[in-house]
Design an enzyme around this catalytic site. Sequence first.
Site, short mmCIF file in Angstrom:
data_model
loop_
_atom_site.label_atom_id
_atom_site.label_comp_id
_atom_site.label_asym_id
_atom_site.label_seq_id
_atom_site.Cartn_x
_atom_site.Cartn_y
_atom_site.Cartn_z
N ARG A 39 28.69 13.91 116.45
CA ARG A 39 29.50 14.46 115.10
C ARG A 39 28.59 15.07 113.89
NH1 ARG A 39 32.44 15.38 112.63
NH2 ARG A 39 34.14 13.98 111.86
N ARG B 186 41.63 5.09 121.70
CA ARG B 186 40.47 5.70 120.78
C ARG B 186 39.15 4.99 121.32
NH1 ARG B 186 42.12 8.03 115.82
NH2 ARG B 186 44.14 8.71 115.83
N TYR C 111 54.20 15.01 111.68
CA TYR C 111 52.83 15.71 111.31
C TYR C 111 53.28 17.27 110.87
CZ TYR C 111 49.82 11.97 112.27
OH TYR C 111 49.09 10.67 112.45
N ARG D 220 34.64 6.96 116.44
CA ARG D 220 33.45 6.65 115.39
C ARG D 220 32.74 5.33 115.46
NH1 ARG D 220 36.85 8.37 110.33
NH2 ARG D 220 38.21 7.31 111.56
N ASP E 40 42.93 15.66 120.66
CA ASP E 40 44.02 15.12 119.52
C ASP E 40 45.21 15.32 119.45
OD1 ASP E 40 43.59 13.36 116.98
OD2 ASP E 40 45.07 14.91 116.55
#
Length: 343
Positions: free
Chosen positions: A36, A23, A147, A27, A72
């Site tokens: 973003r 990752r 998921y 963020r 993703d």
Amino acid sequence: MNDTFLKVCRGEKVSYTPIWIMRQAGRYLPEYQEIRKRVDFLTLCKDPDLASEVTIQPVEILGVDAAILFSDILIPLEPMGIDLEFSEKIGPIINNPVRDKASFDNLLSYNPDDELDFVKKTIKNLKSNLKVPLIGFSGAPFTLATYLIEGGTSKNFINTKKLMYGDRVLFEEIMAKLTIMIHDYLLMQIKAGVDAIQIFDTWLGIVCPEYILKYILKYVNKLIDNIKSNSNVPIIYFPFNCSYILKQISGVSADVIGIDWRIYIDNASELMNNQKTIQGNLDPCVLFATRDIIKQNVEMVLNRGVACKGHIFNLGHGILPETPVDNVKYFVDIVHKLSQKGD
Ligand code: 1CP
């Protein structure tokens, strides 16, 4: 190209320990947050110019030894007919989860060359700009199945386990269909130019050993063996939270196994007969500590890495959004410095 990372994947000797961070685009970087502010997450993943830009950010800002494609694990579910959204607060949401035969039968098969053309474009774009290897990736069959079945993230994975224990035929049909989709998707990424691939099995550790062995690992094996018969790019398998079953996982024909922080990496390597390169395994929360503590923990991991067939430094899971960037820069530098071998 700096090929230190690829050499270690193949078990070759190198002059320092390469590092990348799960990752690493995301963020915690102000430069990512800037982008973003303008676009939502799915738009970012589907725009080859923007996805390339955020892929390159950590390479330039941190000096890591590999880039990982910005995307993703849930992106390749969309063309199967899955209605996917990313909520800022909840994370990924699938509005039409698959929990019965009828919804399974509605799942589409697709050609990733056409439906995921934006991924191909991003990879081609990156390959002409990067000076480090590019890692492509996918979720593993079981992690994607959770998921698909839960409709998002989960605490106890009750729907997944209801199917696994209650309707194994349908559970395995889902696993088999996902395995084919993932295979085609990863081969598309390899053809487009990625230098290595990582298969994320983030949720494998919620399952008991018996079911992992009987009904899950065979799909991982099938996936990796089929990719290996079509290509020779190194494959990293990351079974998160699975120290209790590493001996059995050593049968998987990946070149590298990713390890989380719950076990010493030399012990993990030993459980796998020292046959594989190890990737890991600093606790991501160490990066909130002082430089002294970061250094001590890096030294500990590096010293244990010497006993492994090969060692790629990484965190034991994804970097957290609140992590101070200065600490991340220090972390990458100190791994490089402390592992440098004198002539
Ligand atoms: O900007 C944002 O608000 C979105 C946050 C975000 C980001 C930056 C998500 C949503 N995904 C990503 C990128 C991402 N996801 C990458 C990019 C490459 C990199 O820099 O590493 C990768 C490799 C992933 C893989 C991924 N997505 C995994 C496997 C890795 C892991 O952390 O175990 C999983 C489980 C996901 C699902 C997902 N996507 C996003 C979130 C918040 C989640 C986790 C939700 C959950 O807890 O189930």
